[in-house]
Design an enzyme around this catalytic site. Structure first.
Site, PDB file in Angstrom:
ATOM      1  CG  ASP A 164      -0.037  -0.825   2.151  1.00  0.00           C
ATOM      2  OD1 ASP A 164       0.598  -0.612   2.275  1.00  0.00           O
ATOM      3  OD2 ASP A 164      -1.289  -0.838   3.497  1.00  0.00           O
TER       4      ASP A 164
ATOM      5  CG  ASN B 176      -9.001  -1.340  12.204  1.00  0.00           C
ATOM      6  OD1 ASN B 176      -7.971  -2.420  11.092  1.00  0.00           O
ATOM      7  ND2 ASN B 176      -9.645  -0.745  11.160  1.00  0.00           N
TER       8      ASN B 176
ATOM      9  CG  HIS C 279      -5.682  -2.217   8.466  1.00  0.00           C
ATOM     10  ND1 HIS C 279      -6.465  -1.318   8.759  1.00  0.00           N
ATOM     11  CD2 HIS C 279      -4.326  -2.827   8.273  1.00  0.00           C
ATOM     12  CE1 HIS C 279      -4.745  -0.769   9.465  1.00  0.00           C
ATOM     13  NE2 HIS C 279      -3.943  -1.089   9.169  1.00  0.00           N
TER      14      HIS C 279
ATOM     15  CD  GLU D 196      -8.539   0.436   7.396  1.00  0.00           C
ATOM     16  OE1 GLU D 196      -8.985   0.350   8.143  1.00  0.00           O
ATOM     17  OE2 GLU D 196      -7.971   1.350   7.631  1.00  0.00           O
TER      18      GLU D 196
HETATM   19  C1  F6R Z   1       1.225  -1.675   6.390  1.00  0.00           C
HETATM   20  C2  F6R Z   1      -0.429  -2.912   6.157  1.00  0.00           C
HETATM   21  C3  F6R Z   1      -0.897  -2.163   7.444  1.00  0.00           C
HETATM   22  C4  F6R Z   1      -0.048  -2.784   9.135  1.00  0.00           C
HETATM   23  C5  F6R Z   1      -0.801  -2.815  10.378  1.00  0.00           C
HETATM   24  C6  F6R Z   1      -0.653  -3.407  10.958  1.00  0.00           C
HETATM   25  O1  F6R Z   1       1.745  -1.831   4.344  1.00  0.00           O
HETATM   26  O2  F6R Z   1      -0.047  -3.378   5.510  1.00  0.00           O
HETATM   27  O3  F6R Z   1      -1.979  -3.100   7.143  1.00  0.00           O
HETATM   28  O4  F6R Z   1       0.375  -3.562   8.713  1.00  0.00           O
HETATM   29  O5  F6R Z   1      -1.591  -1.533  10.291  1.00  0.00           O
HETATM   30  O6  F6R Z   1       1.072  -2.041  11.420  1.00  0.00           O
HETATM   31  P1  F6R Z   1       1.676  -2.081  12.492  1.00  0.00           P
HETATM   32  O7  F6R Z   1       2.760  -3.212  12.152  1.00  0.00           O
HETATM   33  O8  F6R Z   1       2.861  -1.079  12.639  1.00  0.00           O
HETATM   34  O9  F6R Z   1       0.937  -2.538  14.426  1.00  0.00           O
END
Ligand code: F6R
Length: 264
Positions: A68, A137, A139, A144
């Protein structure tokens, strides 16, 4: 779904890197990695870097596709995912930057950015192993809750909680976190040949429980991994503490046949 419960975040990094390295070794030098940003996979990347430095893994001909990117954040911005992937993946793992791809978050080309990214993944032969973190959440990528389970790369609006969570990367200012992103879809992630999700800490207990043992539902986008033929979830004791079948997951891991064991 394979669930591996590790003692602590350090072991999560070790085990997940061993899994990626095993898959990469089986595929060969032109392996295609799917890479996530965020805190969760940093220990995985650090252990992969150690394997590269020790001469046990060569990723110089590998390709990579990020999950992303924020919309409207210049790629030179240190928190853009272009810059983050370069800093945490491309340089330390010795990847050729020409073969590292990040979705195009330029507002000018947004209408076609998703299709262009999907075409680039297809041209590379598809992703061999997709590394994932999970949001509190549920995702994955920036899909989302209520994202279509068959979605492909497209623009999404970040959930308010995600902007709160990511404010730590923007001087703790929620207003500085972009509102929109472009993300691989859940269908794109499902098309990867292996999926490897890492999660640690108390903040991820509910998400891990929902994605592993809850129903497949767009309310927990990561639960779509239950439909993946080769999904591995590597979690520490804390993140795993809400799981009801932990004993079974440990029994499975302790009794893997030799050919499925990891080099750790
Ligand atoms: C970012 C991504 C997100 C993160 C998620 C967890 O490229 O794909 O889905 O993996 O927000 O983020 P952390 O690892 O910082 O808790």
């Amino acid at each position: 779904m394979e669930v591996i419960i590790c003692q602590d975040p350090a072991e999560v990094g070790l085990v997940s890197a061993a899994k990626v390295a095993k898959i990469a070794a089986a595929i060969g030098p032109s392996v295609v990695l799917g890479v996530a940003t965020g805190s969760s996979p940093l220990a995985t990347y650090e252990n992969l870097r150690a394997l590269v430095q020790a001469g046990k893994l060569d990723l110089s001909q590998a390709s990579a596709f990020a999950l992303d990117e924020y919309v409207g954040l210049p790629i030179e911005h240190p928190e853009s995912y272009h810059a983050t992937i370069d800093r945490t993946v491309t340089v330390p793992l010795g990847l050729d930057s020409q073969r590292v791809h990040v979705p195009d978050g330029d507002p000018a080309g947004l209408e076609t950015a998703g299709e262009r990214y999907e075409a680039a993944i297809k041209a590379a032969g598809g992703v061999d192993v997709q590394i994932l973190g999970v949001g509190a959440n549920g995702h994955i990528g920036f899909n989302e809750p209520t994202s279509s389970l068959s979605s492909r790369t497209r623009m999404k609006t970040l959930a308010p909680q995600t902007r709160v969570d990511n404010a730590r990367f923007f001087g703790n200012s929620i207003d500085a976190v972009p509102r929109h992103c472009i993300t691989q879809g859940l269908g794109t992630i499902l098309a990867a040949r292996h999926a490897l999700l890492v999660a640690t800490g108390a903040n991820k207990i509910a998400a891990v429980r929902a994605l592993v043992e809850g129903p497949v539902t767009s309310l927990c986008p990561a639960s779509v991994l239950q439909l993946h033929r080769r999904a591995t979830i590597v979690v520490d004791e804390e993140a795993a503490s809400g799981l009801s079948l932990s004993d079974y997951y440990r029994t499975v891991f302790d009794n893997l046949p030799d050919w499925q064991r990891l080099d750790i």
